[in-house]
Design a protein around this motif. Structure first.
Motif, PDB file in Angstrom:
ATOM      1  N   ALA A  65      42.295  59.331  52.020  1.00  0.00           N
ATOM      2  CA  ALA A  65      42.122  60.937  51.416  1.00  0.00           C
ATOM      3  C   ALA A  65      43.489  61.541  50.933  1.00  0.00           C
ATOM      4  CB  ALA A  65      41.530  61.753  52.698  1.00  0.00           C
ATOM      5  N   VAL A  66      44.579  61.586  51.776  1.00  0.00           N
ATOM      6  CA  VAL A  66      45.673  62.181  51.465  1.00  0.00           C
ATOM      7  C   VAL A  66      46.504  61.573  50.103  1.00  0.00           C
ATOM      8  CG1 VAL A  66      45.996  63.248  53.765  1.00  0.00           C
ATOM      9  CG2 VAL A  66      47.064  61.105  53.074  1.00  0.00           C
ATOM     10  N   ALA A  67      45.984  60.395  49.592  1.00  0.00           N
ATOM     11  CA  ALA A  67      46.517  59.996  48.677  1.00  0.00           C
ATOM     12  C   ALA A  67      46.007  60.203  47.481  1.00  0.00           C
ATOM     13  CB  ALA A  67      46.577  58.166  48.768  1.00  0.00           C
ATOM     14  N   ASP A  68      44.772  61.023  47.493  1.00  0.00           N
ATOM     15  CA  ASP A  68      44.080  61.287  46.373  1.00  0.00           C
ATOM     16  C   ASP A  68      44.899  62.232  45.571  1.00  0.00           C
ATOM     17  OD1 ASP A  68      41.535  61.440  44.807  1.00  0.00           O
ATOM     18  OD2 ASP A  68      41.902  63.622  45.434  1.00  0.00           O
ATOM     19  N   PRO A  69      45.215  62.040  44.347  1.00  0.00           N
ATOM     20  CA  PRO A  69      45.842  63.039  43.262  1.00  0.00           C
ATOM     21  C   PRO A  69      45.439  64.416  43.384  1.00  0.00           C
ATOM     22  CG  PRO A  69      45.460  60.958  42.271  1.00  0.00           C
ATOM     23  CD  PRO A  69      44.717  60.904  43.522  1.00  0.00           C
ATOM     24  N   GLU A  70      44.137  64.441  43.454  1.00  0.00           N
ATOM     25  CA  GLU A  70      43.494  66.072  43.476  1.00  0.00           C
ATOM     26  C   GLU A  70      43.681  66.839  44.691  1.00  0.00           C
ATOM     27  OE1 GLU A  70      39.426  65.948  42.397  1.00  0.00           O
ATOM     28  OE2 GLU A  70      39.602  65.462  40.304  1.00  0.00           O
ATOM     29  N   LEU A  71      43.834  66.032  45.804  1.00  0.00           N
ATOM     30  CA  LEU A  71      44.096  66.702  47.107  1.00  0.00           C
ATOM     31  C   LEU A  71      45.377  66.871  47.184  1.00  0.00           C
ATOM     32  CD1 LEU A  71      42.441  67.561  49.802  1.00  0.00           C
ATOM     33  CD2 LEU A  71      43.141  65.299  50.759  1.00  0.00           C
ATOM     34  N   ILE A  72      46.204  66.008  46.778  1.00  0.00           N
ATOM     35  CA  ILE A  72      47.912  66.383  46.642  1.00  0.00           C
ATOM     36  C   ILE A  72      47.947  67.718  45.925  1.00  0.00           C
ATOM     37  CG2 ILE A  72      49.978  65.489  45.942  1.00  0.00           C
ATOM     38  CD1 ILE A  72      48.960  62.540  46.529  1.00  0.00           C
ATOM     39  N   LYS A  73      47.533  67.825  44.848  1.00  0.00           N
ATOM     40  CA  LYS A  73      47.957  68.714  44.055  1.00  0.00           C
ATOM     41  C   LYS A  73      47.196  70.174  44.808  1.00  0.00           C
ATOM     42  CE  LYS A  73      47.029  70.547  39.157  1.00  0.00           C
ATOM     43  NZ  LYS A  73      46.535  70.216  37.906  1.00  0.00           N
ATOM     44  N   TYR A  74      46.014  70.037  45.112  1.00  0.00           N
ATOM     45  CA  TYR A  74      45.495  71.178  46.051  1.00  0.00           C
ATOM     46  C   TYR A  74      46.389  71.895  46.881  1.00  0.00           C
ATOM     47  CZ  TYR A  74      42.393  74.082  48.744  1.00  0.00           C
ATOM     48  OH  TYR A  74      41.928  74.906  49.334  1.00  0.00           O
ATOM     49  N   ALA A  75      46.639  70.589  48.009  1.00  0.00           N
ATOM     50  CA  ALA A  75      47.306  71.114  48.873  1.00  0.00           C
ATOM     51  C   ALA A  75      48.727  71.821  48.572  1.00  0.00           C
ATOM     52  CB  ALA A  75      47.765  69.759  49.631  1.00  0.00           C
ATOM     53  N   ALA A  76      49.448  71.207  47.602  1.00  0.00           N
ATOM     54  CA  ALA A  76      50.773  71.682  47.409  1.00  0.00           C
ATOM     55  C   ALA A  76      50.751  72.930  46.471  1.00  0.00           C
ATOM     56  CB  ALA A  76      51.525  70.527  46.404  1.00  0.00           C
ATOM     57  N   GLU A  77      50.092  72.846  45.484  1.00  0.00           N
ATOM     58  CA  GLU A  77      49.949  74.098  44.832  1.00  0.00           C
ATOM     59  C   GLU A  77      49.025  75.438  45.148  1.00  0.00           C
ATOM     60  OE1 GLU A  77      48.762  73.098  40.758  1.00  0.00           O
ATOM     61  OE2 GLU A  77      50.544  71.646  40.502  1.00  0.00           O
ATOM     62  N   THR A  78      48.273  75.005  45.902  1.00  0.00           N
ATOM     63  CA  THR A  78      47.151  75.974  46.539  1.00  0.00           C
ATOM     64  C   THR A  78      47.393  76.639  47.849  1.00  0.00           C
ATOM     65  OG1 THR A  78      45.409  75.434  45.074  1.00  0.00           O
ATOM     66  CG2 THR A  78      44.899  77.017  46.855  1.00  0.00           C
ATOM     67  N   LEU A  79      48.185  75.643  48.623  1.00  0.00           N
ATOM     68  CA  LEU A  79      48.320  75.674  50.398  1.00  0.00           C
ATOM     69  C   LEU A  79      49.703  75.764  50.627  1.00  0.00           C
ATOM     70  CD1 LEU A  79      45.022  74.013  51.437  1.00  0.00           C
ATOM     71  CD2 LEU A  79      45.293  76.378  50.961  1.00  0.00           C
ATOM     72  N   SER A  80      50.631  75.135  49.664  1.00  0.00           N
ATOM     73  CA  SER A  80      52.195  74.904  50.014  1.00  0.00           C
ATOM     74  C   SER A  80      52.079  73.889  51.162  1.00  0.00           C
ATOM     75  CB  SER A  80      52.581  76.441  50.469  1.00  0.00           C
ATOM     76  OG  SER A  80      52.572  77.204  49.520  1.00  0.00           O
ATOM     77  N   ILE A  81      51.145  72.890  51.043  1.00  0.00           N
ATOM     78  CA  ILE A  81      51.182  71.896  52.100  1.00  0.00           C
ATOM     79  C   ILE A  81      51.673  70.332  51.637  1.00  0.00           C
ATOM     80  CG2 ILE A  81      49.826  70.431  53.601  1.00  0.00           C
ATOM     81  CD1 ILE A  81      48.304  72.900  54.354  1.00  0.00           C
ATOM     82  N   ARG A  82      52.477  69.661  51.981  1.00  0.00           N
ATOM     83  CA  ARG A  82      52.870  68.379  51.590  1.00  0.00           C
ATOM     84  C   ARG A  82      52.103  67.450  52.540  1.00  0.00           C
ATOM     85  NH1 ARG A  82      56.613  64.626  53.637  1.00  0.00           N
ATOM     86  NH2 ARG A  82      57.367  66.146  55.215  1.00  0.00           N
ATOM     87  N   LEU A  83      51.472  66.443  51.766  1.00  0.00           N
ATOM     88  CA  LEU A  83      50.657  65.330  52.523  1.00  0.00           C
ATOM     89  C   LEU A  83      51.525  64.035  52.619  1.00  0.00           C
ATOM     90  CD1 LEU A  83      47.137  66.211  50.623  1.00  0.00           C
ATOM     91  CD2 LEU A  83      48.144  67.094  52.846  1.00  0.00           C
ATOM     92  N   PHE A  84      51.378  63.581  53.455  1.00  0.00           N
ATOM     93  CA  PHE A  84      51.708  62.095  53.723  1.00  0.00           C
ATOM     94  C   PHE A  84      50.741  61.461  54.872  1.00  0.00           C
ATOM     95  CE2 PHE A  84      53.690  65.153  56.505  1.00  0.00           C
ATOM     96  CZ  PHE A  84      53.556  64.713  57.800  1.00  0.00           C
ATOM     97  N   ALA A  85      51.267  60.340  55.133  1.00  0.00           N
ATOM     98  CA  ALA A  85      50.406  59.361  56.081  1.00  0.00           C
ATOM     99  C   ALA A  85      51.313  58.770  57.329  1.00  0.00           C
ATOM    100  CB  ALA A  85      49.617  58.248  55.379  1.00  0.00           C
ATOM    101  N   GLU A  86      50.925  59.193  58.510  1.00  0.00           N
ATOM    102  CA  GLU A  86      51.689  58.771  59.440  1.00  0.00           C
ATOM    103  C   GLU A  86      50.889  58.079  60.705  1.00  0.00           C
ATOM    104  OE1 GLU A  86      55.618  60.658  60.987  1.00  0.00           O
ATOM    105  OE2 GLU A  86      54.056  61.432  62.546  1.00  0.00           O
TER     106      GLU A  86
END
Length: 331
Positions: free
Chosen positions: A280-301
């Motif tokens: 899920a967090v590798a999805d480009p749309e979710l990455i963009k939404y998280a960064a530009e809208t929520l100021s959140i950086r996504l990764f997988a741990e």
């Protein structure tokens, strides 16, 4: 002769072997029903928005509904306790942040859940810095202005947080201690209620996320953003400096997000959940939404790294708690 009950059990076992519907095979079919995602904060904040975005993506991946359920209050303990008491079948998950595993056990004498025994960390997947908001009715326009204002109103400057044992409280408590501001803390159930209090003048300062609702208030001139945490400026606040730029590295603070489940969930199901989140967090749309809208950086741990992070983070936070003079609390 085999008793009637034993005969039925034998037939059931045989049917299970023929159809592959055995307990051992159950994880392969996960999920077979809707999954509840318990969020410890009220609707409208950055954490809730991220949870709902992730839930939509997981629903697509699993082809099952992921239902977001808000359980705010008590510094995430209400939500954490609800998940801890849920069946350990993987169908109730906790949208955990730093309070769940790191801060609560350090700050409270008695918790309604044991983070190390009742819950299992599955994956950590997001990190977000905080922005320092002030009410635009104050004369404050820069971070230095704020320090001057708080000193002039020592003991009368109110700051909001998402709860007593939350990163937002600890960050501002630490700031107050570092500059001897004697600010007064008022806890809220999330960014939405805290922002309303900021707009109404109930509080003068707030650590929070730059999300669509707060951007609207910024554009309307109702609140100002003075400084942000993190290593670099935020995409949706390019003109706002970081603490590091201002020479205050020790004020940096933020929060991380992960998924947890009741202890005892089958390890195979845990791995499937972690793999789905990774997808899920590798999805480009979710990455963009998280960064530009929520100021959140996504990764997988994975779980092991998440556990290591919790242990390391506790050590760092313990030092900050002690330096800030925050004693143990009772819920």
């Amino acid at each position: 002769m085999i008793p009637y009950q034993k005969a039925l059990a034998a037939l059931a076992c045989a049917a299970g072997l023929l159809t592959g519907n055995t307990a051992a095979a159950a994880p392969d079919a996960y999920p077979q029903q809707p999954v509840r995602l318990i969020v410890p904060y009220a609707p409208g904040g950055g954490t809730d928005s991220m949870a709902r975005a992730l839930a939509r993506k997981l629903s697509e991946i699993w082809r099952q509904k992921v239902i977001v359920e808000n359980r705010p209050g008590a510094s995430e303990s209400i939500a954490a306790s609800a998940v801890a008491r849920a069946p350990a079948d993987g169908y109730t998950l906790l949208f955990a942040s730093d309070s769940t595993f790191q801060l609560n056990p350090l700050l409270y004498n008695h918790l309604s859940y044991d983070p190390d025994k009742d819950l299992v960390p599955i994956t950590r997947f997001a990190a977000s810095p905080f922005a320092l908001f002030v009410n635009a009715d104050t004369p404050v326009k820069t971070f230095q202005d704020f320090l001057s204002y708080a000193r002039q109103h020592k003991g009368k400057t109110f700051y909001g947080s998402y709860g007593v044992s939350n990163s937002t409280n600890l960050g501002l408590s630490w700031l107050s201690k570092q500059f001897d501001l004697d600010m007064v803390h008022i806890p809220f159930a999330g960014q939405g209620p805290a922002m309303i209090a900021l707009l109404g003048g109930e509080i003068q300062i707030l650590f929070g996320n730059i999300i669509p609702s707060s951007i609207g208030f910024i554009d309307q001139g109702k609140v100002r953003v003075l400084v942000v945490s993190g290593e670099q400026r935020l995409p949706n606040a390019p003109d706002v400096p970081t603490f590091r730029e201002l020479g205050h590295d020790n004020l940096d603070t933020g929060y991380t997000l992960g998924l947890a489940a009741p202890a005892g969930v089958d390890p195979a199901i845990q791995r499937q959940i972690a793999e789905a989140v990774k997808q899920a967090v590798a999805d480009p749309e979710l990455i963009k939404y998280a960064a530009e809208t929520l100021s959140i950086r996504l990764f997988a741990e994975p779980s092991g790294q998440y556990r290591d992070f919790i242990a390391d983070s506790r050590r760092i936070l313990q030092q900050r708690i002690e330096a800030a003079g925050i004693g143990k609390l009772d819920q």
